[in-house]
Design a protein around this motif. Structure first.
Motif, mmCIF file in Angstrom:
data_model
loop_
_atom_site.group_PDB
_atom_site.id
_atom_site.type_symbol
_atom_site.label_atom_id
_atom_site.label_comp_id
_atom_site.label_asym_id
_atom_site.label_seq_id
_atom_site.Cartn_x
_atom_site.Cartn_y
_atom_site.Cartn_z
ATOM 1 N N GLU A 205 0.959 -1.182 0.461
ATOM 2 C CA GLU A 205 0.067 -0.061 0.167
ATOM 3 C C GLU A 205 0.805 1.282 0.111
ATOM 4 O OE1 GLU A 205 -4.130 0.445 1.801
ATOM 5 O OE2 GLU A 205 -2.614 0.767 3.406
ATOM 6 N N GLN A 206 2.303 1.111 0.454
ATOM 7 C CA GLN A 206 3.012 2.101 0.381
ATOM 8 C C GLN A 206 3.938 1.858 0.223
ATOM 9 O OE1 GLN A 206 2.191 5.294 4.028
ATOM 10 N NE2 GLN A 206 2.663 6.686 2.739
ATOM 11 N N HIS A 207 5.288 2.696 0.406
ATOM 12 C CA HIS A 207 6.811 1.775 0.879
ATOM 13 C C HIS A 207 7.617 3.489 0.514
ATOM 14 C CE1 HIS A 207 8.371 1.522 -3.205
ATOM 15 N NE2 HIS A 207 7.453 0.896 -3.583
ATOM 16 N N ARG A 208 8.682 3.620 1.138
ATOM 17 C CA ARG A 208 9.663 4.566 0.700
ATOM 18 C C ARG A 208 10.787 4.062 0.813
ATOM 19 N NH1 ARG A 208 10.730 9.885 -0.140
ATOM 20 N NH2 ARG A 208 7.830 9.955 0.356
ATOM 21 N N ARG B 161 -3.338 -9.736 -11.827
ATOM 22 C CA ARG B 161 -4.856 -10.418 -10.907
ATOM 23 C C ARG B 161 -5.332 -9.183 -9.858
ATOM 24 N NH1 ARG B 161 -1.314 -14.867 -10.844
ATOM 25 N NH2 ARG B 161 -1.125 -14.642 -8.948
ATOM 26 N N ALA B 162 -5.702 -9.193 -9.277
ATOM 27 C CA ALA B 162 -7.084 -8.569 -8.253
ATOM 28 C C ALA B 162 -5.424 -7.631 -7.438
ATOM 29 C CB ALA B 162 -7.260 -9.758 -7.255
ATOM 30 N N LYS B 163 -4.207 -7.886 -7.680
ATOM 31 C CA LYS B 163 -3.361 -6.769 -7.207
ATOM 32 C C LYS B 163 -2.467 -6.322 -7.473
ATOM 33 C CE LYS B 163 -0.079 -9.475 -4.974
ATOM 34 N NZ LYS B 163 0.783 -9.552 -4.426
ATOM 35 N N ASN B 164 -2.179 -5.175 -7.146
ATOM 36 C CA ASN B 164 -1.310 -3.692 -8.351
ATOM 37 C C ASN B 164 -0.112 -4.080 -7.237
ATOM 38 O OD1 ASN B 164 -1.960 -1.843 -10.192
ATOM 39 N ND2 ASN B 164 -3.849 -2.174 -8.496
ATOM 40 N N VAL B 165 1.314 -4.423 -7.957
ATOM 41 C CA VAL B 165 2.914 -4.115 -7.745
ATOM 42 C C VAL B 165 3.270 -3.395 -7.787
ATOM 43 C CG1 VAL B 165 4.508 -5.866 -7.552
ATOM 44 C CG2 VAL B 165 2.319 -7.316 -8.151
ATOM 45 N N PRO B 166 3.774 -2.356 -6.965
ATOM 46 C CA PRO B 166 4.362 -0.889 -7.235
ATOM 47 C C PRO B 166 5.683 -1.071 -7.424
ATOM 48 C CG PRO B 166 3.071 -0.912 -5.398
ATOM 49 C CD PRO B 166 2.782 -2.216 -5.666
ATOM 50 N N LEU B 167 5.994 -1.865 -7.225
ATOM 51 C CA LEU B 167 7.760 -2.411 -7.609
ATOM 52 C C LEU B 167 9.007 -2.763 -9.058
ATOM 53 C CD1 LEU B 167 7.875 -4.839 -4.922
ATOM 54 C CD2 LEU B 167 7.850 -2.267 -4.709
ATOM 55 N N HIS B 207 18.298 1.552 -6.411
ATOM 56 C CA HIS B 207 17.356 2.171 -5.829
ATOM 57 C C HIS B 207 17.110 2.993 -4.985
ATOM 58 C CE1 HIS B 207 15.130 -0.684 -3.239
ATOM 59 N NE2 HIS B 207 14.778 -1.297 -3.979
ATOM 60 N N ARG B 208 16.393 3.842 -6.056
ATOM 61 C CA ARG B 208 15.388 5.023 -4.783
ATOM 62 C C ARG B 208 14.346 4.576 -4.996
ATOM 63 N NH1 ARG B 208 17.117 8.054 -0.388
ATOM 64 N NH2 ARG B 208 19.445 6.327 -1.060
ATOM 65 N N ILE B 209 12.961 4.315 -4.349
ATOM 66 C CA ILE B 209 11.621 4.531 -4.689
ATOM 67 C C ILE B 209 10.783 5.075 -3.978
ATOM 68 C CG2 ILE B 209 11.953 3.513 -7.084
ATOM 69 C CD1 ILE B 209 11.101 0.260 -5.621
ATOM 70 N N ALA B 210 9.824 4.999 -4.176
ATOM 71 C CA ALA B 210 8.591 5.514 -2.796
ATOM 72 C C ALA B 210 6.794 5.899 -3.851
ATOM 73 C CB ALA B 210 8.727 6.878 -2.445
ATOM 74 N N THR B 211 6.075 5.459 -2.763
ATOM 75 C CA THR B 211 5.128 5.941 -3.578
ATOM 76 C C THR B 211 3.900 6.521 -3.725
ATOM 77 O OG1 THR B 211 4.232 4.699 -1.666
ATOM 78 C CG2 THR B 211 4.543 2.510 -3.056
ATOM 79 N N PHE B 224 4.710 3.654 -7.534
ATOM 80 C CA PHE B 224 6.041 4.091 -7.537
ATOM 81 C C PHE B 224 6.352 5.051 -8.251
ATOM 82 C CE2 PHE B 224 9.002 1.756 -10.329
ATOM 83 C CZ PHE B 224 8.604 0.400 -10.293
ATOM 84 N N THR B 225 7.208 6.194 -7.318
ATOM 85 C CA THR B 225 7.805 6.723 -8.664
ATOM 86 C C THR B 225 9.485 6.968 -8.135
ATOM 87 O OG1 THR B 225 8.009 8.413 -7.501
ATOM 88 C CG2 THR B 225 6.585 8.663 -9.218
ATOM 89 N N GLY B 226 10.235 6.726 -8.744
ATOM 90 C CA GLY B 226 11.994 7.153 -8.786
ATOM 91 C C GLY B 226 12.649 6.580 -9.389
ATOM 92 N N VAL B 227 13.569 6.077 -9.302
ATOM 93 C CA VAL B 227 15.326 5.196 -9.730
ATOM 94 C C VAL B 227 15.576 4.510 -9.600
ATOM 95 C CG1 VAL B 227 17.753 5.537 -10.806
ATOM 96 C CG2 VAL B 227 16.019 8.189 -11.115
ATOM 97 N N CYS B 228 16.149 3.807 -11.105
ATOM 98 C CA CYS B 228 15.806 1.727 -10.082
ATOM 99 C C CYS B 228 17.233 1.819 -11.742
ATOM 100 C CB CYS B 228 14.781 1.188 -10.564
ATOM 101 S SG CYS B 228 15.167 -0.655 -10.902
#
Lengths: 270, 270
Positions: A205-208, B161-167, B207-211, B224-228
């Motif tokens: 749901e959230q990460h940093r 499927r039912a989920k979103n994966v913000p990675l 990486h340096r990312i955050a939702t 998520f935004t950031g750099v990978c």
């Protein structure tokens, strides 16, 4: 029996870059255990790849956790060891108190010698990283909360064949806790069914988060630190209770790879 | 034919919170295309779920990219549209220039009316988000570099499927580009073999990312935004060339879900 002990140390000789000391602390810890139980130390060194302990890196005061006042005014270091079995806790406790009473040095790496100045075992003291509990208490006290927030305090990563995956994927995170839970707890969880439920129903749901490169001398590993909030998208009291127990267990078992060498130190925020 | 156009707009009426306008801009864009080709607009609205365009959200000047000087001194907004086919580019270009020459308003949401004040198509101008190329140029110019760094500029997420994966998992990121590449490019890549190679051999090195939570009115998505930075652990010139072409294609096709409503705007840093 689950214990998290915080050990305070004073250097007897000069210490260079003591924080990147995962391997040195690992070796020193095995020597320390060997003094009271050579058999147990040999088991920890070889034996199953699922180890009944974790170690932080050596930390220098002032340390990251503001609630921890130093036992001496300056030049004090600390590390944390967690034990996942009663026999290992007893041996580690006996060994540490032996070193405490004799003032004997422990050696970290080639040229750093330390004296153990105090050991904190309970949660009543000054340090948020020490505590004592049991698998059954963790399980009994676990709620069926659908929200779980974990803080990855030292770099965590997961092994997947030739690759490391430095991301807090729900399936990898909970599989890591579940493996150690089932290895050492008297209460077991049904692995395949719980993990497939996590895969389908636990979302981020959230990460940093951000990566850090961790050096182990001859090789390096990338791990991530930061905070991640998970949410179960479905209600299922039994599975949620298991997940909550596992999330609380993270404090003792660490996350992912190399948790016996400073990586994966984790705690639940809520 | 791959195009990234930057469209500058001036509000005719008051604008409230214009940046969270993924859906409104999506609707306005379809209306705009419908003025020159109702058939094409209907295809974009229905048709295949793999769409030949992406849209940024509406951005307010001063915007995030310091190299972009505003065409007017203040009160100017902009958005970016990318097209992945020649017919769509021609229709969008014709429609935009029609609106430019007539001064006709475009409507964003209930109560915001805008006039298009300029459109930038080439890479020669002031805006780093506009460019023109082709699939064959992307492929011919792609190196076989083993290091790829992507910047996820607007929130990106993947549907599972039912989920979103913000990675930014390598397999999900490259599968997303590959799907659109194979849908619209004359040069195709062998999907299954390339993705299994990515799964086994492409690791995250940094990486340096955050939702961020993105609102679409009736529902919300975490992205998520950031750099990978990715690194291929094995050498394979053909596959590395394909991965590099896909990474360069990210600028046009965006990453993951809802790229036609402002999510997943991406560019390669190196």
């Amino acid at each position: 029996m689950l214990a998290s002990l915080v050990v305070y140390l004073k250097p007897r000789t000069g210490v260079s870059d003591p924080v990147n000391s995962g391997q040195a602390l690992h070796a020193a810890f095995l020597s320390l255990v060997a003094r009271v139980s050579p058999r147990l130390a040999a088991e920890l060194h070889g034996g199953s790849p699922t180890k009944p302990f974790t170690l932080s890196c050596l930390q220098q005061q002032p340390e990251r956790h503001p609630e921890a006042a130093p036992p001496a005014s300056s030049g004090v270091f600390w590390f944390r060891v967690t034990t996942l079995t009663k026999p290992l806790f007893s041996a580690v406790d006996e060994a540490l108190h032996g070193y405490l009473s004799t003032g004997e040095s422990i050696q970290l790496g080639q040229d750093a010698s330390f004296q153990i100045v105090s050991v904190q075992t309970s949660s009543m003291g000054r340090h948020s990283w020490s505590n004592l509990t049991s698998f059954s208490d963790l399980y009994e006290l676990a709620k069926a909360a659908s929200e779980i927030t974990l803080q990855f305090c030292s770099p965590a990563t997961f092994k997947q064949r030739a690759k490391n995956v430095p991301l807090p994927l729900p399936s990898l995170v909970f599989a890591s806790y579940l493996q150690k839970w089932n290895a050492f707890s008297p209460v077991k969880f049904e692995r395949a069914s719980l993990l497939s439920w996590v895969e389908d129903n636990v979302a981020i749901e959230q990460h940093r988060i951000a990566t850090t490169m961790v050096s182990f001398g001859r090789f390096r590993l990338v791990g991530f630190t930061g905070v991640c909030r998970y949410r179960a998208l479905k209600d299922d009291t039994d599975r949620l209770k298991a997940l909550n127990a596992l999330a609380d267990f993270a404090f003792y078992c660490g996350t992912g790879a190399k948790t016996t060498m400073g990586m994966g130190q984790t705690r639940r925020l809520k």
